[in-house]
Write a protein that holds these residues in place. Structure first.
Motif, PDB file in Angstrom:
ATOM      1  N   ARG A   9       1.847  -3.016 -27.006  1.00  0.00           N
ATOM      2  CA  ARG A   9       3.319  -3.020 -27.014  1.00  0.00           C
ATOM      3  C   ARG A   9       3.852  -3.758 -25.778  1.00  0.00           C
ATOM      4  O   ARG A   9       4.836  -4.494 -25.868  1.00  0.00           O
ATOM      5  CB  ARG A   9       3.859  -1.594 -27.049  1.00  0.00           C
ATOM      6  CG  ARG A   9       3.748  -0.939 -28.410  1.00  0.00           C
ATOM      7  CD  ARG A   9       4.242   0.504 -28.341  1.00  0.00           C
ATOM      8  NE  ARG A   9       4.159   1.189 -29.597  1.00  0.00           N
ATOM      9  CZ  ARG A   9       5.184   1.346 -30.443  1.00  0.00           C
ATOM     10  NH1 ARG A   9       6.368   0.875 -30.149  1.00  0.00           N
ATOM     11  NH2 ARG A   9       5.011   1.988 -31.578  1.00  0.00           N
ATOM     12  N   ALA A  10       3.185  -3.573 -24.633  1.00  0.00           N
ATOM     13  CA  ALA A  10       3.575  -4.296 -23.421  1.00  0.00           C
ATOM     14  C   ALA A  10       3.327  -5.797 -23.595  1.00  0.00           C
ATOM     15  O   ALA A  10       4.110  -6.620 -23.116  1.00  0.00           O
ATOM     16  CB  ALA A  10       2.812  -3.762 -22.208  1.00  0.00           C
ATOM     17  N   LEU A  11       2.262  -6.160 -24.295  1.00  0.00           N
ATOM     18  CA  LEU A  11       2.005  -7.570 -24.615  1.00  0.00           C
ATOM     19  C   LEU A  11       3.205  -8.159 -25.344  1.00  0.00           C
ATOM     20  O   LEU A  11       3.654  -9.261 -25.020  1.00  0.00           O
ATOM     21  CB  LEU A  11       0.747  -7.704 -25.483  1.00  0.00           C
ATOM     22  CG  LEU A  11       0.511  -9.087 -26.085  1.00  0.00           C
ATOM     23  CD1 LEU A  11       0.032 -10.058 -25.018  1.00  0.00           C
ATOM     24  CD2 LEU A  11      -0.490  -9.001 -27.229  1.00  0.00           C
ATOM     25  N   ALA A  12       3.732  -7.437 -26.305  1.00  0.00           N
ATOM     26  CA  ALA A  12       4.896  -7.928 -27.058  1.00  0.00           C
ATOM     27  C   ALA A  12       6.079  -8.159 -26.137  1.00  0.00           C
ATOM     28  O   ALA A  12       6.779  -9.177 -26.256  1.00  0.00           O
ATOM     29  CB  ALA A  12       5.257  -6.944 -28.174  1.00  0.00           C
ATOM     30  N   ASP A  13       6.311  -7.249 -25.202  1.00  0.00           N
ATOM     31  CA  ASP A  13       7.422  -7.421 -24.258  1.00  0.00           C
ATOM     32  C   ASP A  13       7.275  -8.724 -23.466  1.00  0.00           C
ATOM     33  O   ASP A  13       8.258  -9.430 -23.245  1.00  0.00           O
ATOM     34  CB  ASP A  13       7.496  -6.245 -23.281  1.00  0.00           C
ATOM     35  CG  ASP A  13       7.892  -4.943 -23.955  1.00  0.00           C
ATOM     36  OD1 ASP A  13       8.509  -4.983 -25.052  1.00  0.00           O
ATOM     37  OD2 ASP A  13       7.581  -3.874 -23.388  1.00  0.00           O
ATOM     38  N   HIS A  14       6.053  -9.033 -23.049  1.00  0.00           N
ATOM     39  CA  HIS A  14       5.826 -10.243 -22.251  1.00  0.00           C
ATOM     40  C   HIS A  14       5.829 -11.505 -23.104  1.00  0.00           C
ATOM     41  O   HIS A  14       6.239 -12.566 -22.633  1.00  0.00           O
ATOM     42  CB  HIS A  14       4.524 -10.125 -21.459  1.00  0.00           C
ATOM     43  CG  HIS A  14       4.612  -9.136 -20.344  1.00  0.00           C
ATOM     44  ND1 HIS A  14       5.259  -9.405 -19.162  1.00  0.00           N
ATOM     45  CD2 HIS A  14       4.163  -7.865 -20.250  1.00  0.00           C
ATOM     46  CE1 HIS A  14       5.204  -8.333 -18.385  1.00  0.00           C
ATOM     47  NE2 HIS A  14       4.550  -7.391 -19.020  1.00  0.00           N
ATOM     48  N   ALA A  15       5.378 -11.405 -24.346  1.00  0.00           N
ATOM     49  CA  ALA A  15       5.281 -12.586 -25.214  1.00  0.00           C
ATOM     50  C   ALA A  15       6.607 -12.977 -25.846  1.00  0.00           C
ATOM     51  O   ALA A  15       6.817 -14.151 -26.156  1.00  0.00           O
ATOM     52  CB  ALA A  15       4.247 -12.338 -26.308  1.00  0.00           C
ATOM     53  N   LEU A  16       7.503 -12.027 -26.040  1.00  0.00           N
ATOM     54  CA  LEU A  16       8.746 -12.323 -26.768  1.00  0.00           C
ATOM     55  C   LEU A  16       9.571 -13.461 -26.174  1.00  0.00           C
ATOM     56  O   LEU A  16      10.102 -14.282 -26.928  1.00  0.00           O
ATOM     57  CB  LEU A  16       9.584 -11.062 -26.941  1.00  0.00           C
ATOM     58  CG  LEU A  16       9.054 -10.130 -28.035  1.00  0.00           C
ATOM     59  CD1 LEU A  16       9.824  -8.825 -28.060  1.00  0.00           C
ATOM     60  CD2 LEU A  16       9.080 -10.795 -29.394  1.00  0.00           C
ATOM     61  N   PRO A  17       9.687 -13.603 -24.845  1.00  0.00           N
ATOM     62  CA  PRO A  17      10.425 -14.761 -24.331  1.00  0.00           C
ATOM     63  C   PRO A  17       9.816 -16.101 -24.751  1.00  0.00           C
ATOM     64  O   PRO A  17      10.537 -17.086 -24.918  1.00  0.00           O
ATOM     65  CB  PRO A  17      10.365 -14.591 -22.810  1.00  0.00           C
ATOM     66  CG  PRO A  17      10.182 -13.116 -22.610  1.00  0.00           C
ATOM     67  CD  PRO A  17       9.327 -12.668 -23.761  1.00  0.00           C
ATOM     68  N   ALA A  18       8.507 -16.141 -24.947  1.00  0.00           N
ATOM     69  CA  ALA A  18       7.847 -17.395 -25.354  1.00  0.00           C
ATOM     70  C   ALA A  18       8.141 -17.753 -26.806  1.00  0.00           C
ATOM     71  O   ALA A  18       8.151 -18.928 -27.152  1.00  0.00           O
ATOM     72  CB  ALA A  18       6.341 -17.285 -25.132  1.00  0.00           C
ATOM     73  N   VAL A  19       8.376 -16.756 -27.645  1.00  0.00           N
ATOM     74  CA  VAL A  19       8.610 -17.033 -29.067  1.00  0.00           C
ATOM     75  C   VAL A  19      10.092 -17.053 -29.426  1.00  0.00           C
ATOM     76  O   VAL A  19      10.449 -17.403 -30.549  1.00  0.00           O
ATOM     77  CB  VAL A  19       7.845 -16.042 -29.975  1.00  0.00           C
ATOM     78  CG1 VAL A  19       6.353 -16.095 -29.702  1.00  0.00           C
ATOM     79  CG2 VAL A  19       8.364 -14.625 -29.826  1.00  0.00           C
ATOM     80  N   ALA A  20      10.943 -16.691 -28.471  1.00  0.00           N
ATOM     81  CA  ALA A  20      12.391 -16.665 -28.742  1.00  0.00           C
ATOM     82  C   ALA A  20      12.859 -18.053 -29.176  1.00  0.00           C
ATOM     83  O   ALA A  20      12.497 -19.056 -28.585  1.00  0.00           O
ATOM     84  CB  ALA A  20      13.152 -16.217 -27.493  1.00  0.00           C
ATOM     85  N   GLY A  21      13.623 -18.083 -30.226  1.00  0.00           N
ATOM     86  CA  GLY A  21      14.183 -19.334 -30.710  1.00  0.00           C
ATOM     87  C   GLY A  21      13.270 -20.118 -31.630  1.00  0.00           C
ATOM     88  O   GLY A  21      13.652 -21.181 -32.120  1.00  0.00           O
ATOM     89  N   ALA A  22      12.067 -19.629 -31.876  1.00  0.00           N
ATOM     90  CA  ALA A  22      11.157 -20.326 -32.782  1.00  0.00           C
ATOM     91  C   ALA A  22      11.671 -20.218 -34.215  1.00  0.00           C
ATOM     92  O   ALA A  22      12.205 -19.192 -34.613  1.00  0.00           O
ATOM     93  CB  ALA A  22       9.757 -19.731 -32.693  1.00  0.00           C
ATOM     94  N   SER A  23      11.495 -21.279 -34.970  1.00  0.00           N
ATOM     95  CA  SER A  23      11.880 -21.213 -36.380  1.00  0.00           C
ATOM     96  C   SER A  23      10.777 -20.561 -37.208  1.00  0.00           C
ATOM     97  O   SER A  23      11.059 -19.883 -38.185  1.00  0.00           O
ATOM     98  CB  SER A  23      12.230 -22.598 -36.926  1.00  0.00           C
ATOM     99  OG  SER A  23      11.122 -23.462 -36.816  1.00  0.00           O
ATOM    100  N   MET A  24       9.507 -20.756 -36.810  1.00  0.00           N
ATOM    101  CA  MET A  24       8.390 -20.103 -37.491  1.00  0.00           C
ATOM    102  C   MET A  24       7.262 -19.902 -36.487  1.00  0.00           C
ATOM    103  O   MET A  24       6.806 -20.856 -35.862  1.00  0.00           O
ATOM    104  CB  MET A  24       7.895 -20.943 -38.667  1.00  0.00           C
ATOM    105  CG  MET A  24       6.704 -20.357 -39.410  1.00  0.00           C
ATOM    106  SD  MET A  24       6.933 -18.678 -40.111  1.00  0.00           S
ATOM    107  CE  MET A  24       8.148 -18.974 -41.377  1.00  0.00           C
ATOM    108  N   VAL A  25       6.826 -18.661 -36.365  1.00  0.00           N
ATOM    109  CA  VAL A  25       5.718 -18.317 -35.469  1.00  0.00           C
ATOM    110  C   VAL A  25       4.463 -18.139 -36.310  1.00  0.00           C
ATOM    111  O   VAL A  25       4.473 -17.429 -37.311  1.00  0.00           O
ATOM    112  CB  VAL A  25       6.013 -17.029 -34.674  1.00  0.00           C
ATOM    113  CG1 VAL A  25       4.808 -16.615 -33.842  1.00  0.00           C
ATOM    114  CG2 VAL A  25       7.244 -17.212 -33.797  1.00  0.00           C
ATOM    115  N   GLY A  26       3.395 -18.794 -35.893  1.00  0.00           N
ATOM    116  CA  GLY A  26       2.091 -18.567 -36.496  1.00  0.00           C
ATOM    117  C   GLY A  26       1.376 -17.498 -35.693  1.00  0.00           C
ATOM    118  O   GLY A  26       1.317 -17.582 -34.467  1.00  0.00           O
TER     119      GLY A  26
END
Length: 185
Positions: A31-48
């Motif tokens: 869950r902490a990983l998600a907190d740190h990763a979310l800024p990197a995926v923000a604004g993506a149209s499609m995440v793999g």
């Protein structure tokens, strides 16, 4: 050390780390990983993303917070990304859950990448078959794609050997930080 030796070393380190976690600790870290990763995926149209196996760090808490995303399917020597729900995944290549071939094919602009080890500059050691290196090269030939490696802290290496075809990661997310690898190159 050879890449084969390094794979063995980092698989053992990852396995030992995950085995050392107490009840509930793995989920808390993921869950902490998600907190740190979310800024990197923000604004993506499609995440793999990917379906984690065994002691791989699991992106499921990222997936739950980003909405529709894609999973890879092995198609010959390549990975093809399909928009698909978890419920539709079936065991595929090497029993890894993957989407059906009939699911819509998509081109991610952010790719969450599994790994065995990675350096702060984004040199990634994978399983050794080159699927993600080829996928990143193909996707990046079409448009910019941000590659975010997901790792436990024990998978961060000071240095790793790199071959010319190894696709560099742009960022690394762990349960404790988000590293912009581009600043180390």
């Amino acid at each position: 050390m050879t890449k084969t030796d390094l794979r063995r070393q980092y698989r053992a380190a990852r396995k030992a780390f995950v085995a050392s976690l107490g009840p509930g600790a793995r989920e808390m870290l993921e869950r902490a990983l998600a907190d740190h990763a979310l800024p990197a995926v923000a604004g993506a149209s499609m995440v793999g993303s990917y379906a984690a196996l065994g002691d791989e760090i699991d992106p499921v808490w990222i997936e739950k917070r980003i909405g529709p995303h894609a999973f890879p399917r092995v198609a010959g020597p390549d990975l093809v990304f399909h928009n698909c729900d978890w419920a539709d995944l079936k065991p595929g290549f090497q029993n890894i859950p993957e989407p059906p071939a009939t699911a819509p094919v998509v081109q991610p602009d952010v790719l969450l990448v599994p790994l065995l080890a990675v350096t702060p500059s984004g040199v990634r050691l994978g399983q050794g078959r080159g699927y993600y290196d080829r996928a990143l090269a193909r996707l990046r030939a079409q448009r910019p794609v941000l590659a975010v490696g997901l790792a436990w802290e024990c998978q961060i290496a000071d240095s790793l050997p790199a071959d010319p075809w190894d696709a560099p990661l742009d960022m690394i997310a762990t349960p404790t930080r988000l590293v912009d690898c581009r600043q180390y190159r």
